[in-house]
Design an enzyme around this catalytic site. Structure first.
Site, mmCIF file in Angstrom:
data_model
loop_
_atom_site.group_PDB
_atom_site.id
_atom_site.type_symbol
_atom_site.label_atom_id
_atom_site.label_comp_id
_atom_site.label_asym_id
_atom_site.label_seq_id
_atom_site.Cartn_x
_atom_site.Cartn_y
_atom_site.Cartn_z
ATOM 1 C CB THR A 114 -0.932 -0.001 1.226
ATOM 2 O OG1 THR A 114 -0.150 -0.086 2.425
ATOM 3 C CG2 THR A 114 -1.891 -1.181 1.170
ATOM 4 C CG HIS A 143 -1.642 -2.798 10.105
ATOM 5 N ND1 HIS A 143 -2.764 -2.018 10.011
ATOM 6 C CD2 HIS A 143 -1.721 -3.709 9.098
ATOM 7 C CE1 HIS A 143 -3.499 -2.428 8.989
ATOM 8 N NE2 HIS A 143 -2.889 -3.451 8.414
ATOM 9 C CG HIS A 144 3.202 -5.598 11.331
ATOM 10 N ND1 HIS A 144 4.245 -4.977 10.669
ATOM 11 C CD2 HIS A 144 2.341 -6.010 10.378
ATOM 12 C CE1 HIS A 144 4.032 -5.021 9.373
ATOM 13 N NE2 HIS A 144 2.880 -5.647 9.159
ATOM 14 C CE LYS A 190 -0.320 -0.735 6.772
ATOM 15 N NZ LYS A 190 0.107 -1.270 5.454
ATOM 16 C CB THR A 240 -7.093 -2.084 4.462
ATOM 17 O OG1 THR A 240 -6.244 -2.991 3.771
ATOM 18 C CG2 THR A 240 -8.425 -2.747 4.744
#
Length: 293
Positions: A128, A182-183, A186, A193
């Protein structure tokens, strides 16, 4: 570059009709999961493994991932690998080109996607960070080249269902906020998303979260990022997380919450394989897994 078709039986290397796939970010967590899924799919064959990890040039990607020898060498030469993959299938005819699956970094995803199209390789992009302007430019380029491609912010079917539910709920609620978790490795925030979910909700053309009080942030940014529609997006980064998203709607006397949790990366593989199998028949570049379902 010395990359050749994988020789393990599960790689379907002996089938000329199988889909030739190059994986960029091959030694990363998502790349490794993609390679495992490809090896388990009789209609796919791994023909290239791109990764820039220092000291791994020329190593067998299968041995590096604990999958046994695959006779596919890790390379940092992106264009060289695409060129070889394109030449490998040049006699296979229309709609039979090689496919690139990319899980690398937002800083290089635009160049990778454009490069794949230029070499006649169908991009399936899981990285992304592409801007709307870049997506539009790539769509135009892919259309001119008659190369099908797919940019997929999230390969989870469950996430597609959440996004559709959020878009439907947005008709009935004026107040909504989105949180993605998220982790902490990232690179981009908010996630593609989460942005895609907001865009689907905004297709109604309405404004969200009308001001009820003059707000003041004692810590800048604590209320999240606000889009022109009024939707607020929040991003959390912590070790131990994989990928999670929540959309919360509020109204007098009630809240309505939609949530999706990815427990492990294997959840994305059905979507990845779907994209690999469908992308060669697309007339151009599409955005979102729902365009392939």
């Amino acid at each position: 570059m010395t990359s050749t078709a994988a020789s393990a039986p599960t790689a379907a290397s002996s089938s000329p009709a199988s889909i030739a796939v190059v994986v960029a970010g091959a030694l990363g967590r998502m790349g490794a999961e993609v390679i495992r899924a490809l090896l388990a799919s009789p209609d796919c064959r791994l023909v290239g493994a791109i990764d820039t990890t220092p000291g791994k040039e020329g190593a067998d990607v299968g041995l590096e991932l604990g999958l046994g020898e695959l006779e596919v060498a890790v390379t940092a030469d992106f264009e060289g690998c695409l060129c070889q993959a394109s030449q490998l299938v040049r006699q296979d005819g229309p709609g039979q080109g090689a496919v690139l699956v990319d899980f690398t970094h937002p800083k290089v995803v635009y160049e990778h996607t454009r490069g794949a199209i230029a070499y006649g390789v169908h991009p399936v992009i899981g990285t992304t960070g592409l801007s709307p302007e870049q997506l539009n430019d790539l769509a135009v380029f892919a259309g001119k080249a008659s190369i099908g491609g797919a940019v997929i912010p999230n390969f989870s079917v469950g996430m597609v269902l959440l996004q559709q539910a959020a878009a439907a709920a947005a008709r009935f609620y004026d107040f909504a906020e989105l949180t993605e978790l998220h982790h902490n490795r990232k690179a981009d925030a908010p996630s593609g998303t989460c942005i895609k979910t907001a865009e689907l909700m905004e297709e109604l053309g309405k404004r969200f979260n009308p001001l009820q009080v003059e707000e003041h942030e004692s810590l800048a940014g604590c209320r999240g990022g606000q889009r022109e529609s009024g939707l607020r997006l929040h991003a959390v980064r912590l070790p131990g997380l994989v990928a999670h998203q929540q959309v919360m709607f509020g109204a007098p006397g009630e809240t309505y919450t939609l949530r999706h949790d990815t427990i492990e990366r294997a959840a994305y593989m059905p979507g990845v394989l779907l994209a690999v199998r469908r992308v060669r028949s697309l007339p151009g570049l599409v955005y979102g897994l729902e365009r392939l379902l």
